[in-house]
Design a protein around this motif. Sequence first.
Motif, PDB file in Angstrom:
ATOM      1  N   VAL A 407       0.853  -1.193   0.000  1.00  0.00           N
ATOM      2  CA  VAL A 407       0.000   0.000   0.000  1.00  0.00           C
ATOM      3  C   VAL A 407       0.888   1.242   0.000  1.00  0.00           C
ATOM      4  CG1 VAL A 407      -1.909   1.207   1.118  1.00  0.00           C
ATOM      5  CG2 VAL A 407      -1.716  -1.281   1.348  1.00  0.00           C
ATOM      6  N   TYR A 408       0.709   2.092  -1.028  1.00  0.00           N
ATOM      7  CA  TYR A 408       1.461   3.347  -1.144  1.00  0.00           C
ATOM      8  C   TYR A 408       0.547   4.526  -0.840  1.00  0.00           C
ATOM      9  CZ  TYR A 408       5.372   0.811  -3.158  1.00  0.00           C
ATOM     10  OH  TYR A 408       6.422  -0.048  -3.335  1.00  0.00           O
ATOM     11  N   VAL A 409       1.148   5.659  -0.523  1.00  0.00           N
ATOM     12  CA  VAL A 409       0.352   6.848  -0.221  1.00  0.00           C
ATOM     13  C   VAL A 409      -0.213   7.443  -1.508  1.00  0.00           C
ATOM     14  CG1 VAL A 409       0.384   9.199   0.714  1.00  0.00           C
ATOM     15  CG2 VAL A 409       1.630   7.369   1.884  1.00  0.00           C
ATOM     16  N   THR A 410       0.609   7.548  -2.555  1.00  0.00           N
ATOM     17  CA  THR A 410       0.178   8.214  -3.785  1.00  0.00           C
ATOM     18  C   THR A 410       0.105   7.242  -4.967  1.00  0.00           C
ATOM     19  OG1 THR A 410       2.395   8.793  -4.556  1.00  0.00           O
ATOM     20  CG2 THR A 410       1.321  10.323  -3.007  1.00  0.00           C
ATOM     21  N   LYS A 556      -7.706  10.560   9.219  1.00  0.00           N
ATOM     22  CA  LYS A 556      -7.103  10.145  10.491  1.00  0.00           C
ATOM     23  C   LYS A 556      -5.982   9.138  10.238  1.00  0.00           C
ATOM     24  CE  LYS A 556     -11.140  10.650  13.525  1.00  0.00           C
ATOM     25  NZ  LYS A 556     -12.154   9.882  14.293  1.00  0.00           N
ATOM     26  N   TYR A 557      -6.264   8.180   9.355  1.00  0.00           N
ATOM     27  CA  TYR A 557      -5.261   7.151   9.060  1.00  0.00           C
ATOM     28  C   TYR A 557      -4.059   7.769   8.347  1.00  0.00           C
ATOM     29  CZ  TYR A 557      -3.006   2.950   7.284  1.00  0.00           C
ATOM     30  OH  TYR A 557      -2.083   1.978   7.000  1.00  0.00           O
ATOM     31  N   ARG A 558      -4.302   8.666   7.402  1.00  0.00           N
ATOM     32  CA  ARG A 558      -3.217   9.317   6.659  1.00  0.00           C
ATOM     33  C   ARG A 558      -2.226  10.009   7.614  1.00  0.00           C
ATOM     34  NH1 ARG A 558      -3.479  10.453   1.192  1.00  0.00           N
ATOM     35  NH2 ARG A 558      -5.419   9.956   0.115  1.00  0.00           N
ATOM     36  N   LYS A 559      -2.764  10.652   8.651  1.00  0.00           N
ATOM     37  CA  LYS A 559      -1.918  11.385   9.593  1.00  0.00           C
ATOM     38  C   LYS A 559      -1.028  10.455  10.415  1.00  0.00           C
ATOM     39  CE  LYS A 559      -4.952  15.401   9.968  1.00  0.00           C
ATOM     40  NZ  LYS A 559      -5.931  16.129  10.808  1.00  0.00           N
ATOM     41  N   LYS A 560      -1.455   9.200  10.541  1.00  0.00           N
ATOM     42  CA  LYS A 560      -0.693   8.243  11.357  1.00  0.00           C
ATOM     43  C   LYS A 560       0.391   7.505  10.567  1.00  0.00           C
ATOM     44  CE  LYS A 560      -4.720   7.064  14.239  1.00  0.00           C
ATOM     45  NZ  LYS A 560      -5.658   5.956  14.546  1.00  0.00           N
ATOM     46  N   VAL A 561       0.263   7.465   9.229  1.00  0.00           N
ATOM     47  CA  VAL A 561       1.105   6.549   8.444  1.00  0.00           C
ATOM     48  C   VAL A 561       2.584   6.923   8.484  1.00  0.00           C
ATOM     49  CG1 VAL A 561      -0.763   5.953   6.867  1.00  0.00           C
ATOM     50  CG2 VAL A 561       0.814   7.774   6.236  1.00  0.00           C
ATOM     51  N   LYS A 562       3.384   5.866   8.444  1.00  0.00           N
ATOM     52  CA  LYS A 562       4.830   5.993   8.294  1.00  0.00           C
ATOM     53  C   LYS A 562       5.221   5.246   7.029  1.00  0.00           C
ATOM     54  CE  LYS A 562       5.668   6.325  13.256  1.00  0.00           C
ATOM     55  NZ  LYS A 562       6.307   5.700  14.442  1.00  0.00           N
ATOM     56  N   THR A 563       6.086   5.843   6.217  1.00  0.00           N
ATOM     57  CA  THR A 563       6.466   5.238   4.941  1.00  0.00           C
ATOM     58  C   THR A 563       7.974   5.082   4.834  1.00  0.00           C
ATOM     59  OG1 THR A 563       6.697   7.357   3.792  1.00  0.00           O
ATOM     60  CG2 THR A 563       4.478   6.380   3.847  1.00  0.00           C
ATOM     61  N   ASP A 564       8.390   4.247   3.894  1.00  0.00           N
ATOM     62  CA  ASP A 564       9.819   4.179   3.569  1.00  0.00           C
ATOM     63  C   ASP A 564      10.112   5.220   2.492  1.00  0.00           C
ATOM     64  OD1 ASP A 564       8.962   3.168   1.145  1.00  0.00           O
ATOM     65  OD2 ASP A 564       9.694   1.131   1.492  1.00  0.00           O
ATOM     66  N   ILE A 570       4.418   1.472   5.908  1.00  0.00           N
ATOM     67  CA  ILE A 570       4.914   0.350   6.720  1.00  0.00           C
ATOM     68  C   ILE A 570       4.201   0.275   8.078  1.00  0.00           C
ATOM     69  CG2 ILE A 570       7.176   0.126   5.615  1.00  0.00           C
ATOM     70  CD1 ILE A 570       8.362   2.019   7.660  1.00  0.00           C
ATOM     71  N   ALA A 571       3.559   1.380   8.477  1.00  0.00           N
ATOM     72  CA  ALA A 571       2.793   1.390   9.740  1.00  0.00           C
ATOM     73  C   ALA A 571       1.823   2.576   9.709  1.00  0.00           C
ATOM     74  CB  ALA A 571       3.747   1.510  10.939  1.00  0.00           C
ATOM     75  N   PRO A 572       0.690   2.506  10.468  1.00  0.00           N
ATOM     76  CA  PRO A 572       0.142   1.299  11.093  1.00  0.00           C
ATOM     77  C   PRO A 572      -0.251   0.262  10.028  1.00  0.00           C
ATOM     78  CG  PRO A 572      -1.057   3.302  11.770  1.00  0.00           C
ATOM     79  CD  PRO A 572      -0.205   3.666  10.609  1.00  0.00           C
ATOM     80  N   ASN A 573      -0.454  -0.966  10.482  1.00  0.00           N
ATOM     81  CA  ASN A 573      -0.685  -2.097   9.590  1.00  0.00           C
ATOM     82  C   ASN A 573      -1.604  -1.746   8.409  1.00  0.00           C
ATOM     83  OD1 ASN A 573      -1.474  -4.507   8.354  1.00  0.00           O
ATOM     84  ND2 ASN A 573      -1.371  -5.650  10.274  1.00  0.00           N
ATOM     85  N   PRO A 574      -1.058  -1.542   7.183  1.00  0.00           N
ATOM     86  CA  PRO A 574      -1.884  -1.118   6.043  1.00  0.00           C
ATOM     87  C   PRO A 574      -2.874  -2.201   5.599  1.00  0.00           C
ATOM     88  CG  PRO A 574       0.352  -1.595   5.315  1.00  0.00           C
ATOM     89  CD  PRO A 574       0.369  -1.672   6.803  1.00  0.00           C
ATOM     90  N   SER A 575      -2.465  -3.467   5.709  1.00  0.00           N
ATOM     91  CA  SER A 575      -3.346  -4.558   5.265  1.00  0.00           C
ATOM     92  C   SER A 575      -4.626  -4.595   6.087  1.00  0.00           C
ATOM     93  CB  SER A 575      -2.622  -5.909   5.374  1.00  0.00           C
ATOM     94  OG  SER A 575      -1.525  -5.940   4.499  1.00  0.00           O
ATOM     95  N   LYS A 576      -4.477  -4.394   7.412  1.00  0.00           N
ATOM     96  CA  LYS A 576      -5.642  -4.407   8.293  1.00  0.00           C
ATOM     97  C   LYS A 576      -6.584  -3.256   7.960  1.00  0.00           C
ATOM     98  CE  LYS A 576      -6.942  -4.342  13.197  1.00  0.00           C
ATOM     99  NZ  LYS A 576      -6.443  -4.216  14.585  1.00  0.00           N
ATOM    100  N   PHE A 577      -6.000  -2.065   7.733  1.00  0.00           N
ATOM    101  CA  PHE A 577      -6.820  -0.895   7.409  1.00  0.00           C
ATOM    102  C   PHE A 577      -7.561  -1.095   6.092  1.00  0.00           C
ATOM    103  CE2 PHE A 577      -7.153   3.245   5.196  1.00  0.00           C
ATOM    104  CZ  PHE A 577      -8.074   3.848   6.041  1.00  0.00           C
TER     105      PHE A 577
END
Length: 789
Positions: A407-410, A556-564, A570-577
């Motif tokens: 899962v990517y942001v863009t 809300k989820y976008r504000k929490k995400v961490k990417t490489d 890579i977090a929070p768990n993208p598959s679960k979301f």
Amino acid sequence: MLHSIKKMISGETIELKQLNKIVSKINALEESFSLKTDAELKAYTQVFRDQLNNGISPEELIIEAFAVVREASKRVLGLRHYDSQLMGGAVLTQSQIAQMQTGEGKTLVATLPAYVMGAHGKGTHIITANEYLATRDYQQMKPLFEFLGLTIGLNISGIEADEKKAAYNCDITYGTGTEFGFDYLRDHMVQEADQLVQRPLFYALIDEVDSILIDEARTPLIIAGKSNASLNLFPIMHMVIDSFKDKVEYDYYPETKQIVLLDDGADRLEEAFGIDNVYDSEHREFMHIAMQTLRAKVVMRKDVDYIVKEDKIMIVDPYTGRVMEGRTFSDGLHQAIEAKEKVSLKEENNTQASVMIQHYFRLYKHVSGMTGSAVPSKDEFWETYNLRVTEIPTNKPNQRIDLETLVYVTIEDKIKKIIEETKNYHSIGRPVLIGTTSIQQSEKLSAALKELNIKHSILNAKTEEDEAEIISNAGQLHKIMLATNMAGRGTDIILGKDVHELGGLHIIGTELHSSARIDMQLRGRGGRQGDPGSTQFIISLEDELFYYYDEEELEKYRKKVKTDQTGLIIAPNPSKFVYNVQKVIEGTHFSSRSHLLKLDDINNDQQSVMYNYREKALHVNNMQSLIIDAMHERKEHLIQELLDINLDNVDSVAMWNEIIDEIKILSTLNSDTENLMDSTDKESKEQLEVALNKVYSQVMDVASTVSLEEAIWANIQSIYLEALDRSWITHLDNLHHLREGINIRGYGQEDPYRLYAFDALHTFDEMLQAFFRDIIRHFLQLSATKIEE
């Protein structure tokens, strides 16, 4: 261990044990049946036919019948049914759904229940997703069925009525669900009984059952006639509305696809067209065209919802990616899109007959189906169709590897990864199938591949004529194919030489769909019949799936995400979301289908009543009985209305006057009836009831004793059918306007379904009574004229 316990609780393990016992018994007969002559094998068909006619259930014949079909198939087609195929056939014969993976040979599976049910001689319909597959399967299996002494037909669009009738009179008929449904509607529009093509609906075996019973369930089958509505307004309306902006002239709610016209939008329409108030009742048609034009601008997307081809707007099925041949958007939307795309405008259509897919297949006495992706919708299959889903094990162990979703942001980062992965697999020779959700998306990826000079094929609604050839070659060395949702359902991807050793076909999904079943279908293109293969979805938070999700929750989820560094979450768990998002949207679509079904249940009940009147009129030897029935129904209705009248009420006064007029008109039309009363407002209920009974008693005597020529009765039959059809078409239009306002009425803290049911019933009763009134008067006028002659 936990999975095994769940299967045991659900009853699945017991089911498979039962199926294995059936297969063992069939296998035990194989050697002895291989020694039988062709004539001995063929003789079983008549034996089974006699047993079925004597009341034996199809399930009791499975073991011997399947042994016969397997042996015949070996001799005629050179194909032997696998044990897993026998299991699938047993499930289908018991009117259930068999979930079988892609490549498991569902076409051959269908021969088993089709033979057993076809032996009834009452019509077995094998439903496929498109006419190419129907024709292919018909041609492939025809030699087998004819060897066994069953007749087989093909029902496709464009053939003559007598050819259709011949196809329907066969033991087994191949075709598409839409064509069978349209024939059902056309049969309820004919003027003579010998024009009917279908027999009573007995058994339907549906291939890709989830696509037909669920994905297409929100699109009713409609037969329409030309409307007199002017087309000139659509291009002018488009010129005005094309500059409207969201949150200024209108509000758009993407999760429900609803549009609300704002005050600024209404003001601009009034100014442009010189109207004082667009919401006045006299401008209802104008506003309808305005809202459809706005819908065409905001909601309907080129190369996603439709394509433009040869100066025509062609609808794209959102679930299969295929063009829906011969279908048009209804209610002026098609004309609004034509104006938007500046193609030739076609006359608007008025609905003359319609049926929802759910209701059409409920008309069959027995229904079963096959697909590779039924389990995620097993609750809906049970609730809507009373169909159980049984998962059939594969013939060979599944070697396909399903990799974790990325899962990517863009979208830009997602596309970079898709191209990178495609290059990597391509460089080692592995074939790659890239699954897209729209023509627009597939062409965007195609352009990116062309920039890198990477050779590839593209399969979408614009290229579907070459579908079978393109998809069958997708498993060759170094092959890259872009495909929309259809991904060649029904055509196997065969791996080329040396591809097995490289790891088989790799599938990349570029977006998750609103239904997990569609994702399963794409994954199922790889790893057929124990072949190696792998699949991976590479998606982004900008994909259309998230467009329909709650905006605040997504933010809300976008504000929490961490990417490489590549934009990969890579977090929070993208598959679960992502899984949760998909479940919510699936639930929304299920609710939408349930909503439509609740409304259409009411329409369908009324349509059943109308079709019952029609069938009686088509098959009755003499129209006298139907005319007398109409008189009886009309009299009882008027007497009940009379009893309920309260002259302090305006509607009651209108009904009072209508009853007086009815008595006067029938007295005038019937030469045997004296003028019963002078029209004053002083009659009592008792007097009117006596007069009603008297006048209807006398006109019923006329109907039962009058002697008319056969040609005159035929004329009355024609008038009856035409008046019935005309009444129904007008009623459908009235129901449509009732449905348009159902959501607004729900704001009044009342159940909108109950309100709709009440109003629809009232409207239907009024329509039916007007029909009875008119047909009685037609009859009396016609009979009086002929008697005088």
